[in-house]
Design an enzyme around this catalytic site. Structure first.
Site, mmCIF file in Angstrom:
data_model
loop_
_atom_site.group_PDB
_atom_site.id
_atom_site.type_symbol
_atom_site.label_atom_id
_atom_site.label_comp_id
_atom_site.label_asym_id
_atom_site.label_seq_id
_atom_site.Cartn_x
_atom_site.Cartn_y
_atom_site.Cartn_z
ATOM 1 N N HIS A 72 0.852 -1.193 0.000
ATOM 2 C CA HIS A 72 0.000 0.000 0.000
ATOM 3 C C HIS A 72 0.885 1.239 0.000
ATOM 4 C CE1 HIS A 72 -3.889 -1.936 1.827
ATOM 5 N NE2 HIS A 72 -3.280 -2.742 0.971
ATOM 6 N N TYR A 213 -8.696 5.143 8.335
ATOM 7 C CA TYR A 213 -8.760 5.470 9.771
ATOM 8 C C TYR A 213 -9.825 6.552 9.916
ATOM 9 C CZ TYR A 213 -4.306 3.086 10.682
ATOM 10 O OH TYR A 213 -3.305 2.150 10.825
HETATM 11 C C1 DHB Z 1 -4.396 -3.254 11.244
HETATM 12 C C2 DHB Z 1 -4.170 -3.084 12.580
HETATM 13 C C3 DHB Z 1 -3.823 -1.856 13.053
HETATM 14 O O1 DHB Z 1 -3.581 -1.680 14.355
HETATM 15 C C4 DHB Z 1 -3.708 -0.769 12.211
HETATM 16 O O2 DHB Z 1 -3.367 0.434 12.707
HETATM 17 C C5 DHB Z 1 -3.919 -0.947 10.869
HETATM 18 C C6 DHB Z 1 -4.272 -2.194 10.376
HETATM 19 C C7 DHB Z 1 -4.767 -4.599 10.721
HETATM 20 O O3 DHB Z 1 -4.913 -5.509 11.536
HETATM 21 O O4 DHB Z 1 -4.955 -4.744 9.512
#
Ligand code: DHB
Length: 422
Positions: A72, A213
């Site tokens: 990504h 997020y």
């Molecule tokens: C995932 C977990 C996280 O804590 C994060 O910040 C982003 C992705 C995950 O499990 O995909």
């Protein structure tokens, strides 16, 4: 029984250390409480920093990751009804790879077993002894099982002893390694957060190519993936809540309320195959070493999950420890081992700060008032509109730079004898 390095704990930190030591001709034994199957199926985070990916590739355990991991080049921050992208590639020239932690564990177990490495599964370390001597010891019992937080043993399991040159304590927050350092010789720093994450694993096509997020009045939510067929989703919850209180319909209704946008984008529903709640804390112990015991990963520090730094930090510790142990075995030089804790803690504190900052910016706190919420939105607006602020997030997210002294041969085309002393 004797080995050069006893490794207590067979999670990513312990297994990677064992593998890196093997590449330097150093022998180790890994003692792990859980079974191989439990280790290989435990669902944890899945974001690998560029430096973690580079190390796994250079160490020869990156084949499946290269095929199945998804690279990504950015992430999305969603707030106040809109979504903005942070472009890692543009801002840092680097990327992250989404590949489950348990997949990394599978690859490392396979590599150790293929090389004839010793991993004792279902084995509990019971005591660490003589840490101040040249021959520390790990007492352990095979035939162990973890049942509801308590360790049970087969009746005929006798206590055995592993004598070694050094011990690596990679047995997580609840392991025996950290408490083996006398209380008077360590300082612990802890912050708990008044919320947890409810995590679900969903069969069905991803809702988004890159992670989202999301800050919302109802609380944080995160959309991640594992593969083209599996989504990983999280939402902020009460840490005291129970999975049983959340039937699938209630989960989907909460996810839609937090995530769906006015332009018609909606989170894809699917078959929920796993549900769990994790509590959130920041924790650091100082120092990370005592005599011939060295702590790595969650045994020494915990970060809240926002930003997915836990495993990456463990990998960064192990880089330093493997190099320190290699120096010792190759030339008797103890300089790096003596400075292990000091070297690791600089990264640990910076990464703990980043995880705390991401957490603070994206979650509703119990006592939040609207004033606080407006500040969070202003901060997200700033981070997504100022190149300087976006770069701050991006460079931490893809992983702070690794000191070139701790890159392994092949990671940068450098020959080992050219590596400088940090
Ligand atoms: C995932 C977990 C996280 O804590 C994060 O910040 C982003 C992705 C995950 O499990 O995909």
């Amino acid at each position: 029984m004797y080995t050069q390095v006893s490794i207590v704990g067979g999670g990513p930190a312990g297994l990677l250390l064992s593998h890196l030591l093997h590449l330097r001709g150093i022998e180790s034994v890994v003692l792990e409480l859980r079974s191989r199957e439990e280790l290989e199926t435990e669902i944890r985070a899945g974001v690998l920093e560029q430096g973690t990916v580079d190390l796994l590739n250079a160490a020869g355990v990156g084949d499946r990751m290269r095929k199945q991991g998804a690279v990504h080049h950015g992430v999305n921050l969603q707030f106040d009804g809109h979504r903005e992208r942070i472009d890692f590639h543009d801002l840092t020239g680097r990327a992250i790879t989404v590949y489950g932690q348990h997949e990394v564990v599978k690859d490392l177990i396979q590599a150790r077993l293929d090389a004839g490495g010793h991993i004792l599964f279902e084995t509990a370390a019971t005591e660490l002894r003589d840490l101040d001597s040249d021959e520390p010891k790990v007492r352990f019992r095979r035939g162990a099982k973890l049942e509801g937080g308590t360790i049970r043993f087969d009746d005929d399991a006798e206590e055995e002893e592993l004598v070694c040159g050094h011990i690596a304590g990679c047995d997580g927050f609840f392991g025996i390694s950290r408490p083996a350092i006398p209380e008077a010789d360590r300082t612990e720093y802890m912050r708990t957060y008044p919320f947890g994450w409810f995590g679900i694993l969903v069969e069905g096509p991803p809702s988004t190519e890159e992670l989202i997020y999301n800050l919302h009045e109802r609380g944080f939510a995160l959309v991640s993936t594992r593969s083209p067929e599996i989504q990983r989703l999280y939402f902020q919850c009460d840490p005291e809540d129970e999975v049983g209180h959340w039937p699938d319909e209630r989960i989907w209704s909460e996810m839609h309320a937090r995530l769906d946008t006015d332009d018609g984008w909606t989170v894809n529903e699917g078959n929920i195959v796993q549900k769990s709640i994790v509590r959130m804390r920041s924790f650091v112990t100082e120092p990370m070493q005592h005599g011939r015991l060295f702590l790595a990963g969650d045994a020494a520090h915990i970060v809240p999950p926002t930003g997915a730094k836990g495993m990456n930090l463990a990998v960064a510790d192990v880089r330093v420890l493997a190099r320190g142990l290699a120096d010792f075995h190759e030339s008797g030089d103890t300089d790096l081992l003596e400075r292990y804790s000091e070297i690791c803690l600089r990264r640990v504190w910076k990464t703990s700060r980043f995880s705390w900052w991401m957490t603070s910016m994206l979650h509703r706190f119990e006592k939040d008032n609207d004033f606080q919420h407006r500040f969070q939105i202003a901060e997200l607006d700033y981070v997504t509109s100022s190149r300087a602020a976006a770069t701050t997030l991006a460079e931490n997210y893809v992983g702070l730079p690794i000191d070139p002294a701790f890159l392994i041969p092949g990671e940068d085309g450098m020959k080992d004898q050219d590596r400088r002393k940090p």
